[in-house]
Design an enzyme around this catalytic site. Structure first.
Site, mmCIF file in Angstrom:
data_model
loop_
_atom_site.group_PDB
_atom_site.id
_atom_site.type_symbol
_atom_site.label_atom_id
_atom_site.label_comp_id
_atom_site.label_asym_id
_atom_site.label_seq_id
_atom_site.Cartn_x
_atom_site.Cartn_y
_atom_site.Cartn_z
ATOM 1 N N LYS A 63 -6.650 96.000 66.637
ATOM 2 C CA LYS A 63 -6.438 95.542 65.263
ATOM 3 C C LYS A 63 -5.859 96.621 64.336
ATOM 4 O O LYS A 63 -5.960 96.518 63.104
ATOM 5 C CB LYS A 63 -7.724 94.950 64.628
ATOM 6 C CG LYS A 63 -8.457 93.929 65.461
ATOM 7 C CD LYS A 63 -7.593 92.958 66.177
ATOM 8 C CE LYS A 63 -6.983 91.868 65.335
ATOM 9 N NZ LYS A 63 -6.207 90.917 66.225
ATOM 10 N N ALA A 64 -5.209 97.616 64.929
ATOM 11 C CA ALA A 64 -4.600 98.677 64.113
ATOM 12 C C ALA A 64 -3.141 98.400 63.784
ATOM 13 O O ALA A 64 -2.509 99.178 63.062
ATOM 14 C CB ALA A 64 -4.716 100.015 64.850
ATOM 15 N N GLY A 65 -2.584 97.292 64.333
ATOM 16 C CA GLY A 65 -1.154 97.025 64.101
ATOM 17 C C GLY A 65 -0.349 97.067 65.396
ATOM 18 O O GLY A 65 0.862 97.312 65.367
ATOM 19 N N THR A 66 -1.016 96.801 66.501
ATOM 20 C CA THR A 66 -0.394 96.837 67.833
ATOM 21 C C THR A 66 0.844 95.947 67.917
ATOM 22 O O THR A 66 1.929 96.403 68.310
ATOM 23 C CB THR A 66 -1.398 96.317 68.898
ATOM 24 O OG1 THR A 66 -2.717 96.679 68.524
ATOM 25 C CG2 THR A 66 -1.056 96.835 70.272
ATOM 26 N N THR A 67 0.673 94.663 67.580
ATOM 27 C CA THR A 67 1.732 93.665 67.734
ATOM 28 C C THR A 67 2.949 94.048 66.893
ATOM 29 O O THR A 67 4.094 93.917 67.321
ATOM 30 C CB THR A 67 1.195 92.287 67.278
ATOM 31 O OG1 THR A 67 -0.135 92.135 67.787
ATOM 32 C CG2 THR A 67 2.061 91.157 67.757
ATOM 33 N N LYS A 123 1.517 97.900 76.674
ATOM 34 C CA LYS A 123 0.582 98.095 75.554
ATOM 35 C C LYS A 123 -0.808 98.355 76.127
ATOM 36 O O LYS A 123 -1.123 97.891 77.241
ATOM 37 C CB LYS A 123 0.570 96.893 74.634
ATOM 38 C CG LYS A 123 -0.443 95.832 74.948
ATOM 39 C CD LYS A 123 -0.702 94.955 73.723
ATOM 40 C CE LYS A 123 -1.708 93.882 74.054
ATOM 41 N NZ LYS A 123 -1.905 92.902 73.007
ATOM 42 N N HIS A 125 -5.137 99.214 74.713
ATOM 43 C CA HIS A 125 -6.149 99.636 73.731
ATOM 44 C C HIS A 125 -7.076 100.685 74.363
ATOM 45 O O HIS A 125 -8.081 101.061 73.765
ATOM 46 C CB HIS A 125 -7.008 98.442 73.304
ATOM 47 C CG HIS A 125 -6.249 97.364 72.587
ATOM 48 N ND1 HIS A 125 -5.420 97.622 71.524
ATOM 49 C CD2 HIS A 125 -6.202 96.023 72.783
ATOM 50 C CE1 HIS A 125 -4.898 96.474 71.091
ATOM 51 N NE2 HIS A 125 -5.349 95.502 71.836
ATOM 52 N N SER A 156 -10.488 93.666 59.891
ATOM 53 C CA SER A 156 -9.557 92.879 60.714
ATOM 54 C C SER A 156 -10.222 92.524 62.041
ATOM 55 O O SER A 156 -10.152 91.388 62.518
ATOM 56 C CB SER A 156 -8.276 93.689 60.951
ATOM 57 O OG SER A 156 -7.399 92.979 61.775
ATOM 58 N N PHE A 249 5.827 91.299 57.586
ATOM 59 C CA PHE A 249 4.672 90.421 57.839
ATOM 60 C C PHE A 249 5.027 88.955 57.624
ATOM 61 O O PHE A 249 4.691 88.095 58.442
ATOM 62 C CB PHE A 249 3.494 90.830 56.937
ATOM 63 C CG PHE A 249 2.264 90.002 57.184
ATOM 64 C CD1 PHE A 249 1.470 90.221 58.297
ATOM 65 C CD2 PHE A 249 1.909 88.981 56.303
ATOM 66 C CE1 PHE A 249 0.344 89.441 58.539
ATOM 67 C CE2 PHE A 249 0.789 88.201 56.537
ATOM 68 C CZ PHE A 249 0.003 88.433 57.657
ATOM 69 N N MET A 252 6.982 87.840 60.642
ATOM 70 C CA MET A 252 6.230 87.855 61.914
ATOM 71 C C MET A 252 5.161 86.768 61.947
ATOM 72 O O MET A 252 4.875 86.202 62.990
ATOM 73 C CB MET A 252 5.618 89.240 62.170
ATOM 74 C CG MET A 252 6.650 90.169 62.808
ATOM 75 S SD MET A 252 6.029 91.752 63.386
ATOM 76 C CE MET A 252 4.770 91.358 64.556
HETATM 77 S S1 PPS Z 1 -4.620 93.272 68.553
HETATM 78 O O1 PPS Z 1 -5.205 91.917 68.838
HETATM 79 O O2 PPS Z 1 -5.625 94.314 68.667
HETATM 80 O O3 PPS Z 1 -3.435 93.527 69.348
HETATM 81 O O4 PPS Z 1 -4.205 93.150 67.008
HETATM 82 P P1 PPS Z 1 -3.158 94.097 66.261
HETATM 83 O O5 PPS Z 1 -1.801 93.561 66.444
HETATM 84 O O6 PPS Z 1 -3.414 95.520 66.597
HETATM 85 O O7 PPS Z 1 -3.600 93.957 64.738
HETATM 86 C C1 PPS Z 1 -3.558 92.766 64.010
HETATM 87 C C2 PPS Z 1 -3.498 93.166 62.548
HETATM 88 O O8 PPS Z 1 -2.161 93.629 62.256
HETATM 89 C C3 PPS Z 1 -1.622 92.831 61.217
HETATM 90 N N1 PPS Z 1 -0.170 92.708 61.365
HETATM 91 C C4 PPS Z 1 0.708 93.153 60.458
HETATM 92 N N2 PPS Z 1 0.516 93.832 59.308
HETATM 93 C C5 PPS Z 1 1.633 94.131 58.593
HETATM 94 N N3 PPS Z 1 2.897 93.791 58.970
HETATM 95 C C6 PPS Z 1 3.109 93.117 60.107
HETATM 96 N N4 PPS Z 1 4.335 92.782 60.456
HETATM 97 C C7 PPS Z 1 1.987 92.779 60.915
HETATM 98 N N5 PPS Z 1 1.832 92.135 62.093
HETATM 99 C C8 PPS Z 1 0.511 92.101 62.343
HETATM 100 C C9 PPS Z 1 -2.350 91.505 61.384
HETATM 101 O O9 PPS Z 1 -2.203 90.685 60.262
HETATM 102 C C10 PPS Z 1 -3.762 92.004 61.618
HETATM 103 O O10 PPS Z 1 -4.328 92.593 60.450
HETATM 104 P P2 PPS Z 1 -5.212 91.802 59.394
HETATM 105 O O11 PPS Z 1 -5.731 92.835 58.436
HETATM 106 O O12 PPS Z 1 -6.313 91.135 60.131
HETATM 107 O O13 PPS Z 1 -4.293 90.843 58.702
#
Ligand code: PPS
Length: 315
Positions: A63-67, A123, A125, A156, A249, A252
């Site tokens: 949930k750090a922004g992986t995707t 990817k 974790h 998150s 965001f 996406m």
């Molecule tokens: S995972 O399941 O661990 O792979 O999830 P991960 O992708 O690491 O984290 C999901 C959070 O990233 C936010 N997110 C984004 N934030 C900003 N910009 C973009 N483009 C973006 N894409 C994904 C997503 O909304 C989740 O955060 P939260 O705070 O829950 O919204």
């Protein structure tokens, strides 16, 4: 664009023992894991994985922004080809090292048989100590880590635990916060995870890039340029604009190749509780933590990070 997703029942049966337990891997490293013996065996297989010099790895605490980072990195390495990105599920473009079962795309088997002539995007974790042994011992390929401030990361993660039916019910936020503080979550302590990758990024400058969610949010184009430089890719200003726009965001969250809506359709994610692309903001923790929860969090952060050179933005 579709990939094999199976039903929620398939997913549940592929995911034995949805109970968190601390286990010791074959290299002696202890980690809280979900999925019991099968997960442990799988992680021991990851340790044996053969690396390639042109591999590209995106590593994060969940949930750090992986995707988001995965999408940026893939586009940088593929000439900003958003047309292909929009028709190919991200889970097909990347292999997920520790993935069990058939949901969510490619896993270890596909990574081990990935065509030699194509860059292998991965990817994970996993904490650094459970990456493939070859990579722990030597800087063989490029790795990009993204870290997010612990308060937003924790909130998150809490919503993800609530909406993802494969994960154990997290209970009230207060209980989840205690688990986060203690590192009693799959993939362990946020503090240990981030600290180890930070140390390694300092030791291995040039092969490990340490990014911050908050910087990506503040100035995504600047981060894309730095990442392109790290990945040794020449991108035009137009390509950088195209990547930043595709990875915003707002875009996406409506893009089916990255927003995990297929897992909503399969019944695994409950969007009524939370969307996978939930808020995508810095500082959303303020909407969830009470004053006393926040004070406790601050005390813990101070205690755990007192010797760190690493600093985070919380808003
Ligand atoms: S995972 O399941 O661990 O792979 O999830 P991960 O992708 O690491 O984290 C999901 C959070 O990233 C936010 N997110 C984004 N934030 C900003 N910009 C973009 N483009 C973006 N894409 C994904 C997503 O909304 C989740 O955060 P939260 O705070 O829950 O919204």
């Amino acid at each position: 664009m579709r990939m094999k997703i199976g039903s929620i029942n398939d997913a549940m049966s592929e995911f034995p023992e949805p109970v968190l337990r601390v286990d010791t891997m074959s290299n002696g490293f202890d980690l809280p894991i979900l999925g019991g013996e099968r997960r442990k065996q799988h992680l021991n297989e990851v340790l044996k994985m053969k690396m390639r010099p042109d591999d590209v790895i995106v590593a994060t605490y969940p949930k750090a922004g992986t995707t988001w980072l995965q999408e940026i990195v893939w586009l940088i390495c593929n000439d900003a080809d958003t047309t292909l990105a929009k028709i190919t599920m991200q889970g097909e473009r990347y292999g997920w090292m520790e993935k069990l079962g058939s949901i969510a795309g490619k896993g270890l088997e596909e990574l081990n048989t990935w065509p030699r002539e194509r860059t292998r995007f991965m990817k994970t974790h996993l904490p650094f100590q459970l990456l493939p042994n070859e990579l722990q011992n030597e800087a063989i390929c490029k790795l990009i880590y993204v870290a997010r401030n612990p308060k937003d990361n924790c909130v998150s993660s809490y919503y993800f635990h609530r909406m993802n039916k494969i994960l154990p019910d997290p209970g009230p936020l207060n209980e989840f916060l205690e688990r986060f503080y203690q590192g009693n979550l799959a993939f362990g302590s946020w503090f240990d995870h981030v600290d180890k990758y930070w140390q390694m990024s300092q030791e291995r400058q040039g092969t490990i890039y340490f990014a911050f969610y908050e910087n990506m949010k503040r100035n995504c184009k600047a981060e894309i340029k730095k990442l392109a430089n790290f990945l040794e890719k020449d991108l035009s200003e137009t390509q950088i604009d195209v990547i930043a726009n595709h990875c915003a965001f707002e875009n996406m969250k409506d893009n089916k190749t990255v927003n995990y809506s297929h897992l909503v359709e399969s019944g695994l994610f409950d969007e009524k509780i939370s969307k996978y692309m939930r808020k995508g903001q810095v500082g959303d923790w303020k909407n969830h933590l009470t004053i006393s929860q926040n004070e406790r969090f601050d005390i813990l952060i101070q205690k755990k990070t007192k010797d760190w050179t690493l600093k985070f933005d919380f808003e």
